[in-house]
Motif scaffolding. Sequence first.
Motif, PDB file in Angstrom:
ATOM      1  N   MET A   1       0.815  -1.187   0.000  1.00 16.03           N
ATOM      2  CA  MET A   1       0.000   0.000   0.000  1.00 16.03           C
ATOM      3  C   MET A   1       0.867   1.263   0.000  1.00 16.03           C
ATOM      4  O   MET A   1       0.564   2.209  -0.704  1.00 16.03           O
ATOM      5  CB  MET A   1      -0.929  -0.048   1.216  1.00 16.03           C
ATOM      6  N   LEU A   2       1.918   1.252   0.805  1.00 15.87           N
ATOM      7  CA  LEU A   2       2.793   2.421   0.851  1.00 15.87           C
ATOM      8  C   LEU A   2       3.546   2.604  -0.457  1.00 15.87           C
ATOM      9  O   LEU A   2       3.860   3.734  -0.831  1.00 15.87           O
ATOM     10  CB  LEU A   2       3.771   2.319   2.016  1.00 15.87           C
ATOM     11  N   ALA A   3       3.814   1.525  -1.157  1.00 12.89           N
ATOM     12  CA  ALA A   3       4.499   1.645  -2.445  1.00 12.89           C
ATOM     13  C   ALA A   3       3.600   2.329  -3.469  1.00 12.89           C
ATOM     14  O   ALA A   3       4.084   3.102  -4.300  1.00 12.89           O
ATOM     15  CB  ALA A   3       4.926   0.272  -2.949  1.00 12.89           C
ATOM     16  N   ILE A   4       2.304   2.085  -3.408  1.00 10.86           N
ATOM     17  CA  ILE A   4       1.369   2.748  -4.315  1.00 10.86           C
ATOM     18  C   ILE A   4       1.308   4.237  -4.005  1.00 10.86           C
ATOM     19  O   ILE A   4       1.321   5.074  -4.919  1.00 10.86           O
ATOM     20  CB  ILE A   4      -0.022   2.091  -4.217  1.00 10.86           C
ATOM     21  N   VAL A   5       1.255   4.571  -2.717  1.00 12.50           N
ATOM     22  CA  VAL A   5       1.237   5.976  -2.319  1.00 12.50           C
ATOM     23  C   VAL A   5       2.532   6.662  -2.742  1.00 12.50           C
ATOM     24  O   VAL A   5       2.521   7.803  -3.220  1.00 12.50           O
ATOM     25  CB  VAL A   5       0.999   6.107  -0.798  1.00 12.50           C
ATOM     26  N   ALA A   6       3.656   5.962  -2.592  1.00 13.49           N
ATOM     27  CA  ALA A   6       4.944   6.523  -3.010  1.00 13.49           C
ATOM     28  C   ALA A   6       4.964   6.773  -4.512  1.00 13.49           C
ATOM     29  O   ALA A   6       5.475   7.798  -4.976  1.00 13.49           O
ATOM     30  CB  ALA A   6       6.083   5.589  -2.614  1.00 13.49           C
ATOM     31  N   ALA A   7       4.384   5.852  -5.293  1.00 15.90           N
ATOM     32  CA  ALA A   7       4.334   6.042  -6.742  1.00 15.90           C
ATOM     33  C   ALA A   7       3.492   7.264  -7.104  1.00 15.90           C
ATOM     34  O   ALA A   7       3.844   8.025  -8.013  1.00 15.90           O
ATOM     35  CB  ALA A   7       3.768   4.787  -7.414  1.00 15.90           C
ATOM     36  N   ILE A   8       2.400   7.479  -6.377  1.00 19.09           N
ATOM     37  CA  ILE A   8       1.565   8.652  -6.626  1.00 19.09           C
ATOM     38  C   ILE A   8       2.322   9.929  -6.276  1.00 19.09           C
ATOM     39  O   ILE A   8       2.281  10.915  -7.024  1.00 19.09           O
ATOM     40  CB  ILE A   8       0.246   8.536  -5.839  1.00 19.09           C
ATOM     41  N   VAL A   9       3.048   9.920  -5.161  1.00 20.22           N
ATOM     42  CA  VAL A   9       3.828  11.094  -4.751  1.00 20.22           C
ATOM     43  C   VAL A   9       4.924  11.385  -5.763  1.00 20.22           C
ATOM     44  O   VAL A   9       5.140  12.543  -6.138  1.00 20.22           O
ATOM     45  CB  VAL A   9       4.411  10.892  -3.331  1.00 20.22           C
ATOM     46  N   PHE A  10       5.618  10.340  -6.237  1.00 11.95           N
ATOM     47  CA  PHE A  10       6.650  10.539  -7.256  1.00 11.95           C
ATOM     48  C   PHE A  10       6.053  11.077  -8.550  1.00 11.95           C
ATOM     49  O   PHE A  10       6.634  11.945  -9.201  1.00 11.95           O
ATOM     50  CB  PHE A  10       7.400   9.239  -7.547  1.00 11.95           C
ATOM     51  N   GLY A  11       4.897  10.562  -8.944  1.00 14.07           N
ATOM     52  CA  GLY A  11       4.237  11.051 -10.146  1.00 14.07           C
ATOM     53  C   GLY A  11       3.833  12.513 -10.029  1.00 14.07           C
ATOM     54  O   GLY A  11       4.010  13.297 -10.956  1.00 14.07           O
ATOM     55  N   THR A  28      11.614  18.746  -4.140  1.00 14.04           N
ATOM     56  CA  THR A  28      12.586  17.962  -3.372  1.00 14.04           C
ATOM     57  C   THR A  28      11.933  17.349  -2.141  1.00 14.04           C
ATOM     58  O   THR A  28      12.218  16.201  -1.791  1.00 14.04           O
ATOM     59  CB  THR A  28      13.765  18.857  -2.949  1.00 14.04           C
ATOM     60  N   ALA A  29      11.054  18.079  -1.499  1.00 20.86           N
ATOM     61  CA  ALA A  29      10.352  17.544  -0.330  1.00 20.86           C
ATOM     62  C   ALA A  29       9.426  16.400  -0.727  1.00 20.86           C
ATOM     63  O   ALA A  29       9.297  15.414   0.013  1.00 20.86           O
ATOM     64  CB  ALA A  29       9.572  18.650   0.360  1.00 20.86           C
ATOM     65  N   LEU A  30       8.787  16.505  -1.892  1.00 18.79           N
ATOM     66  CA  LEU A  30       7.931  15.413  -2.351  1.00 18.79           C
ATOM     67  C   LEU A  30       8.746  14.166  -2.672  1.00 18.79           C
ATOM     68  O   LEU A  30       8.319  13.044  -2.397  1.00 18.79           O
ATOM     69  CB  LEU A  30       7.133  15.854  -3.575  1.00 18.79           C
ATOM     70  N   ILE A  31       9.913  14.347  -3.257  1.00 21.69           N
ATOM     71  CA  ILE A  31      10.783  13.205  -3.545  1.00 21.69           C
ATOM     72  C   ILE A  31      11.261  12.561  -2.245  1.00 21.69           C
ATOM     73  O   ILE A  31      11.293  11.332  -2.127  1.00 21.69           O
ATOM     74  CB  ILE A  31      11.952  13.635  -4.442  1.00 21.69           C
ATOM     75  N   ALA A  32      11.603  13.378  -1.255  1.00 19.47           N
ATOM     76  CA  ALA A  32      12.020  12.835   0.041  1.00 19.47           C
ATOM     77  C   ALA A  32      10.868  12.077   0.704  1.00 19.47           C
ATOM     78  O   ALA A  32      11.081  11.018   1.311  1.00 19.47           O
ATOM     79  CB  ALA A  32      12.503  13.959   0.947  1.00 19.47           C
ATOM     80  N   LEU A  33       9.650  12.589   0.578  1.00 20.60           N
ATOM     81  CA  LEU A  33       8.487  11.887   1.128  1.00 20.60           C
ATOM     82  C   LEU A  33       8.282  10.550   0.427  1.00 20.60           C
ATOM     83  O   LEU A  33       8.014   9.530   1.072  1.00 20.60           O
ATOM     84  CB  LEU A  33       7.242  12.765   0.983  1.00 20.60           C
ATOM     85  N   GLY A  34       8.425  10.530  -0.899  1.00 17.71           N
ATOM     86  CA  GLY A  34       8.295   9.281  -1.641  1.00 17.71           C
ATOM     87  C   GLY A  34       9.351   8.261  -1.246  1.00 17.71           C
ATOM     88  O   GLY A  34       9.058   7.081  -1.096  1.00 17.71           O
ATOM     89  N   LEU A  38       8.789   4.594   0.471  1.00 18.59           N
ATOM     90  CA  LEU A  38       9.377   3.356  -0.058  1.00 18.59           C
ATOM     91  C   LEU A  38      10.206   2.630   0.982  1.00 18.59           C
ATOM     92  O   LEU A  38      10.197   1.401   1.056  1.00 18.59           O
ATOM     93  CB  LEU A  38      10.232   3.665  -1.288  1.00 18.59           C
ATOM     94  N   ALA A  39      10.930   3.388   1.811  1.00 17.43           N
ATOM     95  CA  ALA A  39      11.722   2.762   2.875  1.00 17.43           C
ATOM     96  C   ALA A  39      10.816   2.077   3.892  1.00 17.43           C
ATOM     97  O   ALA A  39      11.120   0.973   4.364  1.00 17.43           O
ATOM     98  CB  ALA A  39      12.596   3.817   3.561  1.00 17.43           C
ATOM     99  N   LEU A  40       9.698   2.707   4.230  1.00 17.33           N
ATOM    100  CA  LEU A  40       8.749   2.076   5.153  1.00 17.33           C
ATOM    101  C   LEU A  40       8.152   0.815   4.542  1.00 17.33           C
ATOM    102  O   LEU A  40       7.971  -0.195   5.227  1.00 17.33           O
ATOM    103  CB  LEU A  40       7.640   3.058   5.522  1.00 17.33           C
ATOM    104  N   HIS A  41       7.859   0.851   3.250  1.00 20.62           N
ATOM    105  CA  HIS A  41       7.325  -0.328   2.569  1.00 20.62           C
ATOM    106  C   HIS A  41       8.332  -1.475   2.580  1.00 20.62           C
ATOM    107  O   HIS A  41       7.979  -2.625   2.839  1.00 20.62           O
ATOM    108  CB  HIS A  41       6.947   0.022   1.131  1.00 20.62           C
TER     109      HIS A  41
END
Length: 64
Positions: A1-11, A28-34, A38-41
């Motif tokens: 689930m977190l990987a999907i959210v990360a993909a949306i943030v990266f997009g 840059t903050a959005l990339i750091a959040l993504g 991904l690290a949590l996933h």
Amino acid sequence: MLAIVAAIVFGLAFILALIGSTIGISTTALIALGLCLLALHQGGIGTSSVGSGSWRGGYRRTRR
């Protein structure tokens, strides 16, 4: 689930970088959040696992 959210943030970060606008937070903050998502996933946080119904539940299928 977190990987999907990360993909949306990266997009979203990619689209914002392409059009050159911000939504109150930098790209840059959005990339750091993504990357954090991904690290949590990868750490196993936010993964769905059902105890007895998962593929690890003890049922082993053999081919003949």
